[in-house]
Design a protein around this motif. Structure first.
Motif: not given
Length: 282
Positions: A2-12, A41-50, A191-192
């Protein structure tokens, strides 16, 4: 999770199902292929996950002139300053990272595609007879434009089979696109925070393998894979009419691994048939 998803949601914006499947693939030790037209945003999504995961990230932009050594690394001649002796030294390529973004993998010829896909399968690279282990966890996220677009080298079936998930990104909804435009055309910068490190992910991957699965759930997954094969006498007629080759045993394995991971991330002790049904399409 849930924490990972909430951080990703800041961008995606949106893409909840895709993000779920990316994380399931990571925790299952699988790899993902993301397919969609440019600009989704395929590339943006992956960069955000990383960025959310405390892992070494490497991006490889696949082009028609990319060579296998540009991915795996190459040997160079190095001269010792004192003895003047020359030795070969291996310079590791971008494949030596935890998360690999293989951007537009179908823009490069099969020989170069194979270098990445071999590393995905073996988790190691061999150069001049010496084997180098890749860092763990090792997670490949490849993006691909639809093969109908010009200038592409479609991945062969055997190489597609190395990916756990084949995820199709669709256009955002009207409301989602409004939010995307508002955030990306303003001064907003997310701010991730780092949520998981390499050791925690490895522990989670080990935990997934220990999850027990009922016999009927395994049988259901194998039956589904089996029914996609036209040589199976019990397959539906439309399979026999339209399919040349069905899903292989990896499909059965990945459906069960995906189901285990989904159960664990939802706080359940064992997966059920509904988990397999959700894993089937991707």
């Amino acid at each position: 999770v849930k924490k990972v998803k909430s951080e990703i949601a800041k961008v995606i914006v949106g893409q909840d199902d895709i993000i779920d499947q990316l994380l399931i693939s990571l925790f299952s030790r699988g790899h993902c292929l993301l397919v969609g037209v440019p600009g989704l945003a395929k590339t943006l999504l992956i960069k955000t996950v990383s960025e959310v995961l405390d892992l070494k990230f490497s991006r490889i932009q696949f082009t028609p002139d990319l060579m296998p050594s540009d991915i795996t690394g190459t040997e160079i001649i190095e001269e010792d300053a004192v003895s003047k002796k020359r030795n070969f030294k291996f310079i590791s390529g971008p494949i030596f990272a935890n998360i690999i973004l293989a951007d537009e993998i179908n823009r490069t010829p099969p020989k170069t595609q194979a270098a990445l896909l071999e590393a995905m399968q073996e988790n190691k690279v061999t150069a001049a007879g010496v084997t180098y282990q890749l860092p763990q966890p090792f997670f490949v996220l490849a993006t691909q434009n639809p093969i109908e677009q010009e200038g592409t080298y479609p991945l062969p079936e055997a190489q597609l089979d190395r990916f756990m998930y084949n995820l199709w990104l669709d256009y955002p909804s009207f409301k989602e696109e409004i939010r995307i435009v508002e955030t990306t055309t303003s001064e907003y910068k997310a701010n991730l925070n780092k949520v998981l490190n390499a050791n925690e992910i490895l522990e989670f991957q080990e935990l997934v393998r220990k999850v027990p699965v009922a016999d009927n759930v395994v049988e259901f997954a194998v039956k589904i894979a089996n029914m996609t094969r036209p040589s199976n006498g019990n397959s539906p007629q439309f399979i026999k009419d339209w399919i040349t080759w069905g899903a292989g045993p990896r499909a059965s394995q990945y459906m069960i691994l995906s189901s285990k991971t989904r159960a664990v991330t939802q706080g359940r002790f064992t997966p059920n048939i509904d988990d397999v049904k959700i894993a089937m399409l991707p």
